[in-house]
Design a protein around this motif. Sequence first.
Motif, PDB file in Angstrom:
ATOM      1  N   ARG A   1      48.318  41.279  41.690  1.00 22.36           N
ATOM      2  CA  ARG A   1      47.443  41.368  42.141  1.00 22.36           C
ATOM      3  C   ARG A   1      46.316  40.932  41.189  1.00 22.36           C
ATOM      4  O   ARG A   1      45.246  40.874  42.228  1.00 22.36           O
ATOM      5  N   LEU A   2      45.618  41.119  40.045  1.00 20.49           N
ATOM      6  CA  LEU A   2      44.715  40.729  39.270  1.00 20.49           C
ATOM      7  C   LEU A   2      44.855  39.500  39.727  1.00 20.49           C
ATOM      8  O   LEU A   2      43.784  39.074  39.887  1.00 20.49           O
ATOM      9  N   GLU A   3      45.692  38.365  39.989  1.00 22.73           N
ATOM     10  CA  GLU A   3      45.403  36.743  39.456  1.00 22.73           C
ATOM     11  C   GLU A   3      45.272  36.724  41.044  1.00 22.73           C
ATOM     12  O   GLU A   3      44.379  35.897  41.055  1.00 22.73           O
ATOM     13  N   GLU A   4      45.455  37.627  42.367  1.00 20.44           N
ATOM     14  CA  GLU A   4      44.886  37.029  43.435  1.00 20.44           C
ATOM     15  C   GLU A   4      43.170  37.325  43.393  1.00 20.44           C
ATOM     16  O   GLU A   4      42.820  36.960  44.394  1.00 20.44           O
TER      17      GLU A   4
ATOM     18  N   ARG B   1      41.194  34.626  42.192  1.00 20.90           N
ATOM     19  CA  ARG B   1      40.934  33.893  43.007  1.00 20.90           C
ATOM     20  C   ARG B   1      40.329  34.212  44.320  1.00 20.90           C
ATOM     21  O   ARG B   1      39.713  33.364  44.582  1.00 20.90           O
ATOM     22  N   GLN B   2      40.730  35.967  44.995  1.00 20.38           N
ATOM     23  CA  GLN B   2      39.480  35.573  45.814  1.00 20.38           C
ATOM     24  C   GLN B   2      38.279  35.890  45.710  1.00 20.38           C
ATOM     25  O   GLN B   2      37.372  34.993  46.159  1.00 20.38           O
ATOM     26  N   ALA B   3      37.841  36.421  44.446  1.00 11.06           N
ATOM     27  CA  ALA B   3      36.308  36.923  43.406  1.00 11.06           C
ATOM     28  C   ALA B   3      36.189  34.794  43.068  1.00 11.06           C
ATOM     29  O   ALA B   3      34.547  34.703  43.379  1.00 11.06           O
ATOM     30  N   GLU B   4      36.367  33.869  43.104  1.00 14.72           N
ATOM     31  CA  GLU B   4      35.982  33.235  42.927  1.00 14.72           C
ATOM     32  C   GLU B   4      35.992  31.685  44.423  1.00 14.72           C
ATOM     33  O   GLU B   4      34.960  31.471  44.024  1.00 14.72           O
ATOM     34  N   ALA B   5      36.479  32.537  44.861  1.00 15.42           N
ATOM     35  CA  ALA B   5      36.575  31.815  46.299  1.00 15.42           C
ATOM     36  C   ALA B   5      34.989  32.509  46.823  1.00 15.42           C
ATOM     37  O   ALA B   5      34.152  31.467  47.533  1.00 15.42           O
TER      38      ALA B   5
END
Length: 168
Positions: A136-139, A142-146
């Motif tokens: 969940r943290l990795e996802e 990724r959403q924050a970076e996007a």
Amino acid sequence: GDSSAAASLLSARRAMAAAAIPNPADDPSNTPSVMSFDLDVAIPSLFNYRTRELLRNVKKREFEYTTCRTKARYLLVASKGNEDIVKAKIEQAISGQGIVPENIPVFLALARAAHPQSETRKNSQLDAITCDITGRLEETNRQAEASWEAVKAIRRATGQSSSDDGSE
């Protein structure tokens, strides 16, 4: 006459009985039986009491983990198939390198194979939860970076300075 005949008959019977039942002491091949007794004997130990207890606990833990690993392998092979892949996944998971969301089924199988209330079951369940949280943290990362990339693209398109985003 009668008493002498009875006495000779009695002595003959005794002789026959003695011949039929050998005396164990007369038999040279007869070795004495080994007798065992239950008694406490104090033997000095290389380790003190607390160290021995720790070693026993380590041995118990190793047995629990090994048994659990074997049962989990059977469970996963029955559900997924290829034994070599399952073995590799279990080894990766228990080596500490497998804290990834793909290994959640492996940790759940390890937990299911362990005895209830055992350290092995608790650790396997915690590892499965850790895998889930890591995923969940990795996802979320990724959403924050996007999202930041989208913000930067919008700023570039509108002509705003990129120094306002705090990343540079």
